[in-house]
Design a protein around this motif. Structure first.
Motif: not given
Length: 102
Positions: A80-102
Motif C-alpha cells: 500500500l505504501r508503494l502504491m501511495i508513492q506511485v500515486r504521488n509521483k504520478m500526480l506530481e508528474a501530471y502537475n508538471e505537465v500541466q504547467q508546461i506552456r505551449m
C-alpha cells in the motif's frame, strides 16, 4: 491471475519497469505502463485480502502463528505504501505537465 508482491519480487518488478522503459524508448508500445499499474493495484488488493484472512484465521483460533499474521500485514502495508508513492509521483508528474506552456 496476478502474483502476490513479495519483498524479493518487488525489485524484480521495478527492474522490469526499467527494462520496459528502455525498450519503449526505441519502440513505443502502448499499454505497458497501464498494465503494470493495474497489476500492482491487483497485487496490493490481493495482499490486503490475504492479510485480512490471516487476521480472521488468528481470531478464530486456526493453526496460524502470530509471525505469519504479522508478515501478511506487513506485506500488505508495504504494498500500500508503494502504491501511495506511485500515486504521488504520478500526480506530481501530471502537475508538471500541466504547467508546461505551449
Amino acid at each position: 491471475m496476478t502474483s502476490p508482491i513479495t519483498p524479493s519480487a518487488l525489485p524484480t518488478q521495478l527492474l522490469d519497469l526499467t527494462e520496459s522503459r528502455s525498450v519503449s524508448q526505441t519502440s513505443p508500445a502502448s499499454g505497458d505502463f497501464q498494465e503494470l499499474l493495474v497489476n500492482l493495484i491487483g497485487n496490493t488488493a490481493e495482499l490486503e485480502h490475504q492479510s485480512q484472512q490471516a487476521i480472521e484465521s488468528q481470531m478464530l483460533g486456526e493453526n496460524i502463528t502470530q509471525v505469519e499474521v504479522l508478515s501478511a500485514v506487513k506485506k500488505a502495508d508495504l504494498a500500500l505504501r508503494l502504491m501511495i508513492q506511485v500515486r504521488n509521483k504520478m500526480l506530481e508528474a501530471y502537475n508538471e505537465v500541466q504547467q508546461i506552456r505551449m
